[in-house]
Write an enzyme that holds these catalytic residues in place. Structure first.
Site, PDB file in Angstrom:
ATOM      1  CG  MET A  31      69.312  14.131  33.310  1.00  0.00           C
ATOM      2  SD  MET A  31      69.659  15.359  34.581  1.00  0.00           S
ATOM      3  CE  MET A  31      71.394  15.582  34.355  1.00  0.00           C
ATOM      4  CG  LEU A  75      69.471  10.899  24.086  1.00  0.00           C
ATOM      5  CD1 LEU A  75      68.400  10.078  23.379  1.00  0.00           C
ATOM      6  CD2 LEU A  75      69.644  10.435  25.533  1.00  0.00           C
ATOM      7  CD  GLU A 121      78.996   6.324  18.971  1.00  0.00           C
ATOM      8  OE1 GLU A 121      79.500   5.189  19.007  1.00  0.00           O
ATOM      9  OE2 GLU A 121      79.534   7.292  18.407  1.00  0.00           O
ATOM     10  N   GLY A 122      76.933   6.502  24.289  1.00  0.00           N
ATOM     11  CA  GLY A 122      76.866   5.828  25.587  1.00  0.00           C
ATOM     12  C   GLY A 122      75.413   5.498  25.943  1.00  0.00           C
ATOM     13  CG  HIS A 123      72.565   8.642  26.715  1.00  0.00           C
ATOM     14  ND1 HIS A 123      73.105   9.840  26.320  1.00  0.00           N
ATOM     15  CD2 HIS A 123      72.372   8.744  28.052  1.00  0.00           C
ATOM     16  CE1 HIS A 123      73.229  10.646  27.361  1.00  0.00           C
ATOM     17  NE2 HIS A 123      72.796  10.004  28.427  1.00  0.00           N
ATOM     18  CE  LYS A 156      79.836  10.481  31.974  1.00  0.00           C
ATOM     19  NZ  LYS A 156      79.524  11.477  33.027  1.00  0.00           N
ATOM     20  CG  ASP A 157      77.129   9.595  36.010  1.00  0.00           C
ATOM     21  OD1 ASP A 157      77.654  10.657  36.367  1.00  0.00           O
ATOM     22  OD2 ASP A 157      76.690   9.422  34.858  1.00  0.00           O
ATOM     23  CB  SER A 179      79.906  13.440  29.498  1.00  0.00           C
ATOM     24  OG  SER A 179      79.186  14.461  30.142  1.00  0.00           O
ATOM     25  NE  ARG A 185      77.765  17.491  33.637  1.00  0.00           N
ATOM     26  CZ  ARG A 185      77.215  18.353  34.478  1.00  0.00           C
ATOM     27  NH1 ARG A 185      77.592  19.587  34.473  1.00  0.00           N
ATOM     28  NH2 ARG A 185      76.287  17.953  35.316  1.00  0.00           N
TER      29      ARG A 185
HETATM   30  O1  PAF Z   1      72.603  10.122  35.028  1.00  0.00           O
HETATM   31  C1  PAF Z   1      71.664  10.881  34.678  1.00  0.00           C
HETATM   32  O2  PAF Z   1      71.525  11.254  33.523  1.00  0.00           O
HETATM   33  C2  PAF Z   1      70.701  11.392  35.733  1.00  0.00           C
HETATM   34  O3  PAF Z   1      71.347  11.556  36.944  1.00  0.00           O
HETATM   35  C3  PAF Z   1      69.454  10.507  35.880  1.00  0.00           C
HETATM   36  C4  PAF Z   1      69.806   9.119  36.354  1.00  0.00           C
HETATM   37  C5  PAF Z   1      68.724  10.438  34.551  1.00  0.00           C
HETATM   38  C6  PAF Z   1      68.496  11.130  36.903  1.00  0.00           C
HETATM   39  O4  PAF Z   1      68.116  12.400  36.529  1.00  0.00           O
END
Ligand code: PAF
Length: 292
Positions: A40, A43, A45-47, A161-162, A197, A199
């Site tokens: 989403m 971005l 470092e995790g991404h 994390k999720d 995150s 956030r």
């Molecule tokens: O983890 C996220 O960033 C979101 O839940 C995802 C997987 C991109 C779906 O919108």
């Protein structure tokens, strides 16, 4: 498709699904693989670590940047979610300019109907995040399924994390026989231990430092896990969080990694994990740790 020019950045960015689908069908062959990192944006470092894994394992990597409205149960949270497309593109370009970026509009994804489909994840959706964010996982299931249909990835990469989201996506893939391998990747942490995150950007420097307490607590939980019952640990966590005024503990749960049901009696063959959600000055942070 358009060539994106921001301080000499030139890379493939698609903001419409039709163009992305056409491009992928032109470049993809029976010998190539597509790695997919759904995000989403905002971005960190995790991404980038997910992108690193994807680029090292696949011929092509697609990164989507889309703040999905249907997974937000709180309109204020959706409104305040960081949107930093220019910086995100610059980061991806600096990291690996061969990555294909998909940054669609809400209309391109949902047409006129911005709503989620109902999903049955065999009860995984009723625990923790699902309890406190009603409808959240229907929104996640809806967007991930749509993105999988557009990108047609060989493998998709999600951060641990999720963890509940990861298990839910795996369940959706299995129940719908989708031809995608779903890979969970290690949590990336800031130097003080706070899980990375998008956030975190909304935290003040002081709260960002204070929020390291969440991970420190999880490390202590892991210590206690061999000597204490889940009920004793729950009580301890609830007690220590009452002592920090800027924190509000939303939930803490020790759960079976597979079913996500709260731990009642330990079974040797099962693996368990602690899950936590905390508001730090009204910003909601989650974290998790494996316990055995
Ligand atoms: O983890 C996220 O960033 C979101 O839940 C995802 C997987 C991109 C779906 O919108």
């Amino acid at each position: 498709m358009f060539a994106y020019n921001l301080n000499k950045i030139t890379m493939h960015i698609f903001n419409g699904k039709a163009n992305l689908i056409a491009h992928l069908s032109a470049i993809n062959t029976s010998n190539s693989t597509i790695g997919f990192v759904p995000t989403m944006g905002a971005l960190h470092e995790g991404h980038l670590s997910l992108m690193q894994q994807s680029t090292s394992e696949n011929t092509f990597t697609v990164v989507s940047i889309f703040v999905n409205p249907t997974q937000f149960n709180n309109p204020d949270d959706l409104l305040k979610y960081p949107r930093t497309l220019d910086q995100d593109v610059a980061k991806i370009n600096a990291f690996n300019s061969s990555i294909i970026v998909f940054a669609p509009s809400v209309n391109d994804i949902y047409d006129e109907n911005v709503s989620s489909d109902p999903f049955d994840f065999d009860g995984l959706e009723n625990q923790m995040e699902g309890k406190f964010r009603p409808g959240h996982f229907d929104g996640v299931g809806t967007i991930v399924k749509k993105l999988f249909e557009i990108v047609t990835p060989t493998t998709a990469y999600f951060g641990e994390k999720d963890f509940q989201q990861l298990q839910i996506v795996k369940k959706m893939v299995k129940k719908n026989n989708l031809p995608v391998i779903v890979v969970g990747c290690d949590i990336f942490r800031e130097a003080n231990g706070l899980a990375m995150s998008s956030r975190n950007e909304r935290l003040t420097a002081e709260h960002r430092e204070e929020a390291s307490f969440i991970y420190k607590t999880l490390l202590e939980v892991r210590e206690k896990f061999s000597t204490h019952t889940a009920a004793q640990i729950n009580e301890w966590v609830e007690e220590i969080f009452t002592k920090i005024p800027s924190f509000e503990l939303e939930y803490f749960q020790i759960a079976d990694e597979e079913t996500l049901l709260p731990l009642d009696k330990k079974i040797d063959t099962k693996t368990y994990r602690a899950f936590i959600a905390v508001f730090v000055n009204n910003i909601r942070l989650i974290d998790t740790i494996s316990l055995n």
